[in-house]
Design an enzyme around this catalytic site. Structure first.
Site, PDB file in Angstrom:
ATOM      1  CE  LYS A 194     -19.223 -16.465   8.316  1.00 36.95           C
ATOM      2  NZ  LYS A 194     -19.527 -15.644   9.487  1.00 36.95           N
ATOM      3  NE  ARG A 216      -4.192  -1.824   1.747  1.00 38.12           N
ATOM      4  CZ  ARG A 216      -5.032  -2.401   2.592  1.00 38.12           C
ATOM      5  NH1 ARG A 216      -4.832  -2.311   3.896  1.00 38.12           N
ATOM      6  NH2 ARG A 216      -6.079  -3.034   2.146  1.00 38.12           N
ATOM      7  N   GLY A 232     -13.518  -4.292   0.271  1.00 36.46           N
ATOM      8  CA  GLY A 232     -14.884  -3.827   0.501  1.00 36.46           C
ATOM      9  C   GLY A 232     -15.284  -2.730  -0.470  1.00 36.46           C
ATOM     10  N   GLY A 240      -9.322  -8.912  -0.253  1.00 38.58           N
ATOM     11  CA  GLY A 240      -8.066  -9.116   0.466  1.00 38.58           C
ATOM     12  C   GLY A 240      -7.434 -10.467   0.178  1.00 38.58           C
TER      13      GLY A 240
HETATM   14  P1  ADP Z   1     -11.809 -11.958  -0.082  1.00 38.81           P
HETATM   15  O1  ADP Z   1     -10.970 -11.374   1.025  1.00 38.81           O
HETATM   16  O2  ADP Z   1     -11.004 -12.283  -1.288  1.00 38.81           O
HETATM   17  O3  ADP Z   1     -13.022 -11.127  -0.379  1.00 38.81           O
HETATM   18  P2  ADP Z   1     -13.237 -13.651   1.772  1.00 38.81           P
HETATM   19  O4  ADP Z   1     -12.737 -12.814   2.879  1.00 38.81           O
HETATM   20  O5  ADP Z   1     -14.680 -13.614   1.451  1.00 38.81           O
HETATM   21  O6  ADP Z   1     -12.371 -13.364   0.438  1.00 38.81           O
HETATM   22  O7  ADP Z   1     -12.917 -15.180   2.069  1.00 38.81           O
HETATM   23  C1  ADP Z   1     -11.618 -15.675   2.146  1.00 38.81           C
HETATM   24  C2  ADP Z   1     -11.565 -16.901   2.998  1.00 38.81           C
HETATM   25  O8  ADP Z   1     -12.493 -17.878   2.597  1.00 38.81           O
HETATM   26  C3  ADP Z   1     -10.210 -17.552   2.933  1.00 38.81           C
HETATM   27  O9  ADP Z   1      -9.522 -17.306   4.123  1.00 38.81           O
HETATM   28  C4  ADP Z   1     -10.518 -19.036   2.726  1.00 38.81           C
HETATM   29  O10 ADP Z   1      -9.779 -19.894   3.583  1.00 38.81           O
HETATM   30  C5  ADP Z   1     -11.988 -19.120   3.041  1.00 38.81           C
HETATM   31  N1  ADP Z   1     -12.628 -20.250   2.361  1.00 38.81           N
HETATM   32  C6  ADP Z   1     -12.654 -20.511   1.047  1.00 38.81           C
HETATM   33  N2  ADP Z   1     -13.281 -21.665   0.780  1.00 38.81           N
HETATM   34  C7  ADP Z   1     -13.645 -22.186   1.968  1.00 38.81           C
HETATM   35  C8  ADP Z   1     -14.330 -23.391   2.359  1.00 38.81           C
HETATM   36  N3  ADP Z   1     -14.735 -24.284   1.472  1.00 38.81           N
HETATM   37  N4  ADP Z   1     -14.536 -23.582   3.678  1.00 38.81           N
HETATM   38  C9  ADP Z   1     -14.112 -22.668   4.576  1.00 38.81           C
HETATM   39  N5  ADP Z   1     -13.484 -21.525   4.267  1.00 38.81           N
HETATM   40  C10 ADP Z   1     -13.244 -21.276   2.983  1.00 38.81           C
HETATM   41 MG    MG Z   2     -11.324 -11.299   3.159  1.00 38.27          MG
END
Ligand code: ADP
Ligand code: MG
Length: 392
Positions: free
Chosen positions: A197, A37, A373, A350
């Site tokens: 989620k 960053r 976000g 992230g």
């Molecule tokens: P981003 O930061 O890219 O938006 P999220 O914060 O929504 O992504 O989610 C990232 C997390 O989701 C990762 O730490 C990963 O381990 C978890 N994840 C991915 N697939 C699964 C799964 N099948 N079960 C549990 N956790 C998961």
């Molecule tokens: Mg995340």
């Protein structure tokens, strides 16, 4: 969306400029662990450095609670910034310190964490007035906080008239890349959405259904889709309260003839740390004592094939628990497919950005967003408070 440009600032030669940056970097034992960053903020600082009289950089860091907290000081950023720019950086221990107004021409200041004052998160107008008082111009280059109505990005720019405020280069790049995905994206547009989620991503997911031709679902949220289709998913991460939402997404996709892919095969395991059982199973045959942790090989193939013909790709959220090597293949396959795509490719989020780094393909993605976000909010079509305040 056309934001006021840095290069169009009026009277920048004698300006005392407050720049809001995203310097929210990971710090441990007084050391910056990742300077991404800081590096991203350099073009704007260099451009101003060659022109303006006084420059102050301000940011939040971590989850400071409206009061000074040494755990969240920005002090460790000062030497890294000074090294990167090749010029001295004076750290100021309070963003409202009265000595700021007396800074000599040629000075570059780094102000202490904005969130040491409760007024920052409260979008307090008095705090914004004090923060901006020493400065003739305002530049916002903190895309990562653009979706938050906080004083440094919302109330502060409102105190400047047009010509005296602008978006920095990073902000401009983020907004122009994401606009290409939101406004009339070149088709076929394929979106890949995963992560932990579905509940944190329902609005962007639904907004994407207005624009995409194909939607690929993976990660923990795919389990909720599988369960909504009546499948058993064993001990997998799932959000039962989101089943009807997942069904609504599937129905909307069907109504619009959008191709919605959910995993047909999955990697399952009996745990995340030192699993003793790891298997590949069809997604209708998940054993009741195991959990889904990644896409299976057939799903990987289907997803990468769908990506191959795309002219626009947006990706948010890993396809599995990619932090563990054995469960990273689905996520890395998406990263590679995006790198190989000849379409316009954007990654936000992230953990997704971490995955892109791990795959070593950052340079082959058209735009890697610095704001998780904020990028999802922009994609949803929300009015981002920081952008609205710059445009006014
Ligand atoms: P981003 O930061 O890219 O938006 P999220 O914060 O929504 O992504 O989610 C990232 C997390 O989701 C990762 O730490 C990963 O381990 C978890 N994840 C991915 N697939 C699964 C799964 N099948 N079960 C549990 N956790 C998961
Ligand atoms: Mg995340």
């Amino acid at each position: 969306m056309i934001l006021p440009a840095l290069t169009d600032l009026d009277g920048v030669e004698d300006a005392r400029v407050l720049t809001r940056l995203d310097l929210n970097v990971p710090v441990a034992n007084g050391e910056v662990l990742d300077d991404t960053r800081i590096v991203a903020a350099l073009p704007t600082l260099r451009w101003l450095g060659e022109r303006a009289s006084v420059i102050a950089a301000c940011s939040h860091l971590g989850k400071a609670k409206g009061t000074p907290d040494p755990a969240y000081t920005l002090a460790p950023v000062a030497p890294v910034l000074a090294d990167a720019l090749g010029r001295p950086v004076r750290f100021v221990q309070d963003c409202l310190d009265p000595t700021i107004a007396a800074a000599e021409p040629g000075t570059l200041l780094l102000l202490e964490n904005l969130r040491f004052h409760p007024g920052e998160k409260a979008n307090d107008i008095d705090f914004a007035a004090k923060l901006t008082a020493p400065f003739t111009h305002f530049v916002n280059d903190a895309f990562g906080t653009a979706h938050r109505a906080h004083a440094s990005v919302s109330a502060s720019p409102r105190l400047y008239t047009s010509g005296k405020k602008a978006a920095g280069f990073l902000m401009e790049r983020e907004v122009s890349a994401l606009s290409r995905v939101v406004t009339d994206p070149e088709q076929p547009f394929v979106a890949v959405v995963g992560g932990a989620k579905i509940s944190t991503k329902t609005a962007p997911l639904e907004a994407l259904l207005d624009r995409v031709q194909t939607l690929l679902i993976g990660g923990g949220m795919a389990n909720t889709f599988l369960k909504a289709q009546g499948r058993e998913i064993g001990r997998s991460l799932v959000e039962d309260e989101m089943l009807s939402r997942a069904r609504a997404v599937m129905e909307k996709a069907a109504d619009r003839s959008i191709e919605l892919l959910i995993p047909t095969d999955v990697v399952v395991a009996d745990g995340l740390d030192n699993p003793s059982r790891v298997e590949i199973v069809p997604s209708e045959l998940v054993p009741s004592d195991l959990m889904v942790v990644d896409l299976g090989p057939e799903s990987r193939q289907r997803y990468t094939t769908a990506l191959a013909g795309a002219r626009t790709v947006f990706w948010n959220g890993p396809m599995g628990v990619f932090e563990i090597d054995a469960f990273a293949e689905g996520t890395l396959a998406i990263a590679t497919a995006m790198a190989e795509s000849s379409g316009f490719t954007v990654v936000g989020g992230g953990e997704s950005v971490m995955a892109i780094r791990r795959a070593g393909v950052v340079d082959r993605i058209d735009h890697v967003s610095t704001g998780g976000g904020a990028s999802l909010s922009f994609l949803t079509g929300d009015v981002l408070p920081a952008l609205a305040a710059l445009e006014e």
